[in-house]
Design a protein around this motif. Sequence first.
Motif, short mmCIF file in Angstrom:
data_model
loop_
_atom_site.label_atom_id
_atom_site.label_comp_id
_atom_site.label_asym_id
_atom_site.label_seq_id
_atom_site.Cartn_x
_atom_site.Cartn_y
_atom_site.Cartn_z
N GLY A 121 0.82 -1.21 0.00
CA GLY A 121 0.00 0.00 0.00
C GLY A 121 0.85 1.26 0.00
N ASP A 122 0.34 2.32 0.60
CA ASP A 122 1.04 3.61 0.63
C ASP A 122 1.55 3.94 2.03
N ALA A 166 8.78 9.13 3.38
CA ALA A 166 8.75 8.51 2.05
C ALA A 166 7.92 7.23 2.10
N LEU A 167 7.23 6.93 0.99
CA LEU A 167 6.48 5.69 0.92
C LEU A 167 7.44 4.51 0.77
N LEU A 168 7.18 3.45 1.50
CA LEU A 168 8.04 2.27 1.44
C LEU A 168 8.17 1.77 0.00
N ARG A 169 7.07 1.73 -0.74
CA ARG A 169 7.13 1.16 -2.09
C ARG A 169 7.98 2.03 -3.02
N GLY A 170 8.02 3.33 -2.81
CA GLY A 170 8.90 4.20 -3.59
C GLY A 170 10.36 3.95 -3.28
N VAL A 171 10.66 3.79 -2.00
CA VAL A 171 12.02 3.50 -1.58
C VAL A 171 12.48 2.16 -2.15
N LEU A 172 11.59 1.17 -2.12
CA LEU A 172 11.96 -0.16 -2.61
C LEU A 172 12.13 -0.18 -4.13
N GLU A 173 11.42 0.68 -4.85
CA GLU A 173 11.66 0.76 -6.29
C GLU A 173 12.99 1.46 -6.57
#
Length: 403
Positions: A121-122, A166-173
């Motif tokens: 999610g966000d 920061a959003l976790l999914r942005g960091v992981l990308e």
Amino acid sequence: MTPEEKKKAHQQLNIKEGNRVILTIDGGGMRGIFTLQLLKKLEELAGGPIYEWCDMVAGTSTGAIIAGLIATKRSAAQIEELYKQLVSRVFTKRGMLANRFYNPPAFDKKNYRRLLKETVGDVTLAELTRTTGLDMLFTSKDMAAGEETFFTCFDNGGIKGTYKDALLRGVLEATMSAPTYFSPFERFVDGGTTTFNNPSGAAVLEALYYSGVGKYRPDALTVFSFGTASLYRFFEPKEIQNPKGLDALFWLNYVMNESSKDASEMQVDMMRSGLINNLDYRRYQLSLDTHAVRQIPDKLIGHVLDVEADNLHSLTDEDLGNIDMADVSKFPLMQVIGEAVAEYICPPAEANLPFAQRQGNWFRGDLLSKTSARGALVTARGDIATIKAQLSSAAWIDGQPTE
């Protein structure tokens, strides 16, 4: 997990009472499935999921994906199931003509982005830290700034971190966008492109001297550092002068792999050197070569595509040297290798013995060779006598080709 259960988990893993615990995971593409086999065994011994008895997680690329999912309160077994879905779909060919070298990037991230959003999610780093109490660090190379970026979030007198929102999914990308495999994430490429494929040095530095000052101490710190099984490429001297195939492609591929591997090994050597007094550093890594693989329990691999060997000990150096981070056909092979290494660390025949009588490592200390300061499953090859003789000879030096 209650305080008593956490204390018992630490005792099971021989963690000194009062120590804080950091867990770090290297990058390595689909080879992260190897590491998950070790993490499942680690949790089994501890009696609970990592997020319940650990203080900080850190990761690069595929290691960041695993560490990030730990921070979302998932066990290693749960992460394994999610990871299989992610990896089987993340390496989606960008098109018929897409190629790492001639028409990069090779893969499209659209499935990865969609699946990761569905999975986490966000949620922000700060929200995760508030929920779990876990501090965290993820790496990425910022090409616009010409430096590595550390996405951190610490609960230390309040929630701290430049990128805590920061959003976790942005960091992981950002951390998984490996050049030639995937397109950059705006300014960011894979955190493992240079020095920090192994994030343990960065994690310890951040914990002791930056965001974690006062909360973490070197004499009360245990670090579990997990590799993803590394390709150690060995060549005969005559092969190096005239490598197979196009020279440019050979050296591009070689340098991309070797730079991060050597940086990783330097961090491991520093952690083991005693430079940080009383640090309890435990590294678990395997080099993908026949010498190392034949030390682990043999297992059947007839179900693995594109490999002629029927069992692990029949694999050749060529088989092992061709396990590319994006080769999903080798995913089942890396899973079996991980299971075998878990059995090497925790021999099933010793499971009912008191710890004092066990010969295996059982995650209770650094996985070191009995004859050197290197990892027990990391092969060292050298020829000191020959090198000394050659470099002491003017005739040999003058006889080497110059073009």
